[in-house]
Design an enzyme around this catalytic site. Structure first.
Site, PDB file in Angstrom:
ATOM      1  N   HIS A 330       9.116  10.755   9.891  1.00  0.00           N
ATOM      2  CA  HIS A 330       8.911  11.344   8.308  1.00  0.00           C
ATOM      3  C   HIS A 330       8.982  12.698   8.306  1.00  0.00           C
ATOM      4  O   HIS A 330       8.729  13.317   9.406  1.00  0.00           O
ATOM      5  CB  HIS A 330       7.628  10.712   7.574  1.00  0.00           C
ATOM      6  CG  HIS A 330       6.493  11.173   8.331  1.00  0.00           C
ATOM      7  ND1 HIS A 330       5.892  10.242   9.573  1.00  0.00           N
ATOM      8  CD2 HIS A 330       5.195  11.740   8.098  1.00  0.00           C
ATOM      9  CE1 HIS A 330       4.734  10.459   9.722  1.00  0.00           C
ATOM     10  NE2 HIS A 330       4.270  11.439   9.141  1.00  0.00           N
ATOM     11  N   GLU A 336       0.696  18.568   7.247  1.00  0.00           N
ATOM     12  CA  GLU A 336      -0.451  17.722   7.754  1.00  0.00           C
ATOM     13  C   GLU A 336      -1.254  18.300   8.928  1.00  0.00           C
ATOM     14  O   GLU A 336      -0.637  18.505   9.933  1.00  0.00           O
ATOM     15  CB  GLU A 336       0.047  16.435   8.251  1.00  0.00           C
ATOM     16  CG  GLU A 336       0.906  15.488   7.072  1.00  0.00           C
ATOM     17  CD  GLU A 336       1.876  14.543   7.885  1.00  0.00           C
ATOM     18  OE1 GLU A 336       1.327  14.058   8.760  1.00  0.00           O
ATOM     19  OE2 GLU A 336       2.798  14.092   7.224  1.00  0.00           O
ATOM     20  N   HIS A 361       1.701  19.483  11.532  1.00  0.00           N
ATOM     21  CA  HIS A 361       3.210  19.370  11.029  1.00  0.00           C
ATOM     22  C   HIS A 361       3.332  19.734   9.750  1.00  0.00           C
ATOM     23  O   HIS A 361       2.830  19.348   8.662  1.00  0.00           O
ATOM     24  CB  HIS A 361       3.470  17.800  11.370  1.00  0.00           C
ATOM     25  CG  HIS A 361       3.272  17.302  12.442  1.00  0.00           C
ATOM     26  ND1 HIS A 361       2.456  16.180  12.627  1.00  0.00           N
ATOM     27  CD2 HIS A 361       3.495  17.603  13.621  1.00  0.00           C
ATOM     28  CE1 HIS A 361       2.054  16.052  14.028  1.00  0.00           C
ATOM     29  NE2 HIS A 361       3.134  16.944  14.570  1.00  0.00           N
ATOM     30  N   HIS A 367       8.291  14.514  12.196  1.00  0.00           N
ATOM     31  CA  HIS A 367       7.432  14.065  13.244  1.00  0.00           C
ATOM     32  C   HIS A 367       7.157  12.624  13.067  1.00  0.00           C
ATOM     33  O   HIS A 367       7.917  11.878  12.300  1.00  0.00           O
ATOM     34  CB  HIS A 367       6.290  14.775  13.165  1.00  0.00           C
ATOM     35  CG  HIS A 367       5.435  14.609  11.961  1.00  0.00           C
ATOM     36  ND1 HIS A 367       5.840  15.477  10.864  1.00  0.00           N
ATOM     37  CD2 HIS A 367       4.319  13.877  11.921  1.00  0.00           C
ATOM     38  CE1 HIS A 367       5.080  14.996   9.650  1.00  0.00           C
ATOM     39  NE2 HIS A 367       3.981  14.198  10.257  1.00  0.00           N
TER      40      HIS A 367
HETATM   41 FE   FE2 Z   1       2.707  12.816   9.560  1.00  0.00          FE
END
Ligand code: FE2
Length: 435
Positions: A330, A336, A361, A367
């Site tokens: 995604h 994140e 991320h 990732h």
């Molecule tokens: Fe993620």
């Protein structure tokens, strides 16, 4: 499973409920009846108002507390800039996926000096954005020192050790697998009854956490309101020498100190909606798919705020059929930041994401599962499986682009340079053009 609720009745008693109106008094008849600010509060106390929202905030969001204390907070000498704490001068907004090895313990620092800012965005001066800290402390704060942040609310995720937090409004004992939220401006000190501590902090510059709406889930589930615990009033009425207390205030990232001749922990009773609280992550009632598809991680939201949600990945059953059970690859508009309190995170099997480590991320940085996990999950026998046993991963998920400090990128020396090479570069083509 929930942390066993060790309590010693005289010091740790809790009021249950999230953002419920609480009232508590350590001596009977401390709280006035009807009036909030009587001409002469009972027992010769001073009344003081502590506000966490604008006075005119909608009733459903309005957080205010009245405290009845021996001396008002204003009774201190002037603030001075404190030079013993380094605030980051800049943050770097970079698209690079980052993963950190476990952060070091620190045997020497106390709570105040063990706060290391790893990242952030925005500014407390305009009440926008957030900061992320790693904390590592090995000694209790000196007996006559206190700390507060005027910058924002601290959400503290304990990874190692025990925090005995004495706040103006009472005592909280916070252990691994528990979190504490200490709102902006609340003074506290931290003792370490079980040796060194380590963990993560999300500081919200804007607003406060709420419980997420449950929508079609209904009236129960995820974090239940009754499992949040606020302290009961507890006070110290000793007299102290002039200037013998030091109160630190974090203000726009920097520390200021002021001395005073009385303890800030002199609140005999309080009532209101603005107070610190703790929550045992083991009490989270996890929801998930019982048919197919990996649900978005928002299904695991513990606490929500427009600047960042606090999400956990607790032990849970996976039963989805015809489903790739880890998160598929995604790129999200959200950033994140993840940490691991204990155990192994089920979406990463390569061993690089370890307890007391972290990953970031950022906005739109691609990732997903590492190559090993992809292979295993693509071929797994999809029987009911319990994942995350003995584990607790969490995420600070934010729509904001999170910058990383020099400490986070270099000084901490924990960044894994081979993160991309180890995780996703080994992914192989499986494409077959239909014949
Ligand atoms: Fe993620």
């Amino acid at each position: 499973m929930p942390v066993t609720n060790f309590t010693t009745p005289e010091k740790y008693q809790y009021l249950n409920g999230f953002q419920s109106y609480h009232e508590t008094e350590a001596i009977p008849d401390t709280l006035p009846i009807g009036a909030n600010s009587p001409q002469k509060p009972n027992h010769g106390l001073y009344a003081e108002k502590l506000s966490g929202t604008a006075f005119t905030a909608p009733r459903s969001e309005n957080l205010q507390t009245w405290v009845y204390r021996i001396l008002p907070s204003a009774a201190h000498l002037p603030f001075e800039k404190y030079s013993g704490y380094e605030a980051p001068t800049t943050v770097h907004q970079i698209p690079q996926q980052l993963r950190w090895d476990p952060f070091d313990l620190d045997e020497k620092a106390d709570w105040v000096h063990g706060l290391k800012q790893l990242g952030g965005v925005g500014s407390p001066t305009t009440k926008t954005g957030l900061a992320i800290f790693i904390f590592a402390a090995g000694v209790s704060m000196p007996a006559q020192q206190a700390f507060s942040s005027a910058d924002g609310d601290f959400l503290v995720v304990v990874q190692h050790g025990v925090l005995d937090i004495q706040t103006e409004l009472g005592n909280l004992l916070v252990r691994p697998n528990e979190i504490a939220v200490i709102p902006r401006g609340i003074k506290y000190r931290v003792d370490l009854p079980a040796g060194p501590v380590r963990g993560y902090i999300l500081e919200l510059f804007s607003g406060h956490f709420k419980l997420p709406e449950l929508g079609p889930i209904g009236s129960n589930g995820l974090a239940n309101a009754r499992d949040f615990q606020a302290p009961v009033a507890a006070f110290d009425d000793k007299e102290y020498a002039p200037g013998s207390w030091i109160v630190f205030t974090k203000y726009d990232g920097h520390l200021f100190s002021a001395t005073q001749g009385h303890t800030p922990f002199d609140v005999v009773g309080w009532h209101g909606l603005y107070y610190p609280y703790k929550y045992d992550l083991g009490r989270f009632n996890t929801m998930g798919t019982t048919s197919f598809d990996h649900p978005d991680p928002s299904i695991y939201t513990v606490l929500a705020n427009p600047s960042a949600d606090f999400v956990i990945f607790p032990p849970r059953w996976l039963v989805g059929e015809d489903t790739f059970r880890p998160p598929w690859y995604h790129r999200n508009t959200m950033s994140e930041f993840m940490g691991l309190v204990m155990g192994e995170y089920d979406a990463k099997s390569g061993g690089g994401f370890r307890a007391a480590g972290a990953s970031l991320h950022n906005v739109m940085s691609a990732h997903g599962p590492d190559a090993d996990t992809h292979t295993k999950a693509s071929n797994a026998d999809l029987v009911p499986t319990k994942v995350g046993e003995g584990s607790m991963a969490f995420m600070f998920e934010s729509p904001l682009m999170i910058g990383v400090t020099d400490w986070g990128l270099e000084t901490c020396r924990k960044v894994q340079p081979e993160y991309n090479a180890d995780s996703w570069v080994p992914l192989k083509r499986h494409f077959r053009r239909p014949e």
